[in-house]
Design a protein around this motif. Structure first.
Motif, PDB file in Angstrom:
ATOM      1  N   ASP A  49       4.088   3.537 -15.773  1.00 31.63           N
ATOM      2  CA  ASP A  49       3.287   4.724 -16.073  1.00 31.63           C
ATOM      3  C   ASP A  49       3.106   4.964 -17.576  1.00 31.63           C
ATOM      4  O   ASP A  49       3.203   6.090 -18.053  1.00 31.63           O
ATOM      5  N   VAL A  76       8.206  13.897 -16.599  1.00 30.46           N
ATOM      6  CA  VAL A  76       7.440  13.407 -15.451  1.00 30.46           C
ATOM      7  C   VAL A  76       6.540  14.491 -14.866  1.00 30.46           C
ATOM      8  O   VAL A  76       6.748  15.677 -15.080  1.00 30.46           O
ATOM      9  N   GLN A  77       5.553  14.036 -14.122  1.00 32.20           N
ATOM     10  CA  GLN A  77       4.730  14.919 -13.305  1.00 32.20           C
ATOM     11  C   GLN A  77       5.136  14.686 -11.856  1.00 32.20           C
ATOM     12  O   GLN A  77       5.574  13.597 -11.497  1.00 32.20           O
ATOM     13  N   HIS A  78       4.970  15.686 -11.028  1.00 30.39           N
ATOM     14  CA  HIS A  78       5.275  15.581  -9.594  1.00 30.39           C
ATOM     15  C   HIS A  78       6.726  15.142  -9.388  1.00 30.39           C
ATOM     16  O   HIS A  78       7.019  14.173  -8.691  1.00 30.39           O
ATOM     17  N   ILE A  79       7.631  15.880  -9.988  1.00 31.69           N
ATOM     18  CA  ILE A  79       9.049  15.508  -9.970  1.00 31.69           C
ATOM     19  C   ILE A  79       9.626  15.444  -8.569  1.00 31.69           C
ATOM     20  O   ILE A  79      10.475  14.607  -8.276  1.00 31.69           O
ATOM     21  N   THR A 105      13.923  23.785 -17.322  1.00 32.40           N
ATOM     22  CA  THR A 105      13.415  22.540 -16.749  1.00 32.40           C
ATOM     23  C   THR A 105      13.881  22.402 -15.305  1.00 32.40           C
ATOM     24  O   THR A 105      14.847  23.039 -14.876  1.00 32.40           O
ATOM     25  N   CYS A 122      10.806  17.978 -15.709  1.00 30.22           N
ATOM     26  CA  CYS A 122       9.547  18.612 -16.048  1.00 30.22           C
ATOM     27  C   CYS A 122       9.863  20.042 -16.461  1.00 30.22           C
ATOM     28  O   CYS A 122      10.883  20.601 -16.071  1.00 30.22           O
ATOM     29  N   ASP A 123       8.988  20.617 -17.260  1.00 28.77           N
ATOM     30  CA  ASP A 123       9.151  22.019 -17.653  1.00 28.77           C
ATOM     31  C   ASP A 123       8.805  22.914 -16.471  1.00 28.77           C
ATOM     32  O   ASP A 123       7.943  22.590 -15.657  1.00 28.77           O
TER      33      ASP A 123
END
Length: 124
Positions: A49, A76-79, A105, A122-123
């Motif tokens: 990625d 990351v996105q979509h953790i 987070t 992710c935040d």
């Protein structure tokens, strides 16, 4: 013209580069970017990625000294999806969980076979 840092490629010490390549590709979904030798590599790069990590062989005696291992933090996105994917790959330790932290987070963490720390977050 002002220079700026474009990327970072952290180098993780490992006992066996070939075995680490198998772990990161089979368990964590990375791809091999390069290796200095196809059958017995001592230095290799892996990608996933848009990030790149290098793996470098270090003599097993270095692990006897009790030196702290590196810790990497992945944004990351979509953790939740990544957590579920890795959960199915049996890479977690007994205390690995996806949780919200007081510093704002949501994250989960575990160690690779060479005890390098991997935190995915992710935040909130």
């Amino acid at each position: 013209m002002k220079g700026y840092i474009k990327e970072i490629h952290p180098v993780l010490p490992v006992k066996n580069v070939f075995e680490s390549l198998l772990y990161y590709t089979d368990k964590l979904g990375f791809n091999v970017a390069f290796a200095d030798d196809e059958k017995n590599p001592t230095y290799a790069g892996i990608t996933k990625d848009g990030i790149e990590i290098h793996l470098q062989w270090h003599d097993a005696s270095e692990w006897e000294a009790g030196i702290d291992r590196p810790m990497l933090r992945f944004v990351v996105q979509h953790i939740e999806s990544l957590y579920e994917e890795y959960k199915l790959k049996s890479v977690f330790h007994n205390h690995t969980s996806l949780s919200e932290k007081p510093w704002g987070t949501k994250e989960f963490a575990f160690y690779d076979p060479d005890m390098n720390g991997l935190t995915f977050y992710c935040d909130l």
